[in-house]
Design a protein around this motif. Sequence first.
Motif, mmCIF file in Angstrom:
data_model
loop_
_atom_site.group_PDB
_atom_site.id
_atom_site.type_symbol
_atom_site.label_atom_id
_atom_site.label_comp_id
_atom_site.label_asym_id
_atom_site.label_seq_id
_atom_site.Cartn_x
_atom_site.Cartn_y
_atom_site.Cartn_z
ATOM 1 N N SER A 182 0.740 -0.615 -0.198
ATOM 2 C CA SER A 182 0.075 0.227 0.037
ATOM 3 C C SER A 182 0.754 1.599 0.071
ATOM 4 C CB SER A 182 -0.595 -0.105 1.203
ATOM 5 O OG SER A 182 -2.165 -0.539 1.510
ATOM 6 N N THR A 183 0.122 1.993 -0.208
ATOM 7 C CA THR A 183 1.021 3.831 -0.656
ATOM 8 C C THR A 183 0.588 4.675 0.803
ATOM 9 O OG1 THR A 183 -0.442 4.384 -2.297
ATOM 10 C CG2 THR A 183 1.634 3.488 -3.068
ATOM 11 N N ILE A 230 -3.390 4.478 2.440
ATOM 12 C CA ILE A 230 -2.979 4.859 3.662
ATOM 13 C C ILE A 230 -3.851 6.518 4.396
ATOM 14 C CG2 ILE A 230 -1.981 5.784 6.354
ATOM 15 C CD1 ILE A 230 0.254 3.916 4.973
ATOM 16 N N ARG A 231 -3.563 7.368 3.650
ATOM 17 C CA ARG A 231 -4.414 8.081 3.367
ATOM 18 C C ARG A 231 -6.380 8.312 3.378
ATOM 19 N NH1 ARG A 231 -1.751 14.078 3.248
ATOM 20 N NH2 ARG A 231 0.009 13.603 2.196
ATOM 21 N N SER A 244 6.402 10.935 0.276
ATOM 22 C CA SER A 244 5.826 11.186 -0.690
ATOM 23 C C SER A 244 4.192 10.011 -0.929
ATOM 24 C CB SER A 244 6.641 10.922 -1.452
ATOM 25 O OG SER A 244 6.379 10.148 -2.940
ATOM 26 N N ASP A 245 3.854 10.591 -1.655
ATOM 27 C CA ASP A 245 2.352 9.885 -1.653
ATOM 28 C C ASP A 245 2.425 8.367 -2.201
ATOM 29 O OD1 ASP A 245 0.662 11.368 0.136
ATOM 30 O OD2 ASP A 245 -0.920 12.214 -1.723
ATOM 31 N N ASN A 278 -5.601 14.889 4.668
ATOM 32 C CA ASN A 278 -5.533 15.781 3.746
ATOM 33 C C ASN A 278 -4.323 16.577 3.467
ATOM 34 O OD1 ASN A 278 -7.097 13.947 2.192
ATOM 35 N ND2 ASN A 278 -8.938 15.451 2.595
ATOM 36 N N SER A 279 -3.769 17.085 4.421
ATOM 37 C CA SER A 279 -2.612 18.347 4.068
ATOM 38 C C SER A 279 -1.409 18.126 4.974
ATOM 39 C CB SER A 279 -3.445 20.051 5.206
ATOM 40 O OG SER A 279 -3.910 19.850 5.895
#
Length: 89
Positions: free
Chosen positions: A28-29, A33-34, A69-70, A56-57
């Motif tokens: 998973s990235t 996770i976000r 990074s995402d 999100n921020s």
Amino acid sequence: MKIQIELFGASRDFSDQNFIELDIEHNSTIKDIRNKIVEFLDKKFKGNENFKNIVNSSAFCSENNNIVSDNYKITSNEKIAIIPPIGGG
């Protein structure tokens, strides 16, 4: 696979503990996770938009204390930290 998300700053309001645990797919990235954290918050806090905005921020940090990074992939049961932005005056 289980992952532990350490909570800092405003994200500490997400749990009574310093962390939350999530079940995620292997590889998973951070973006995944976000999304999982937002799902968790939807269930626990009935869609609290302020909490979603925090997620999100926020930046995320690896076990090695590197901002990731995402598209960073989680390949093991590592700890990840969420680092919300800090406002000042």
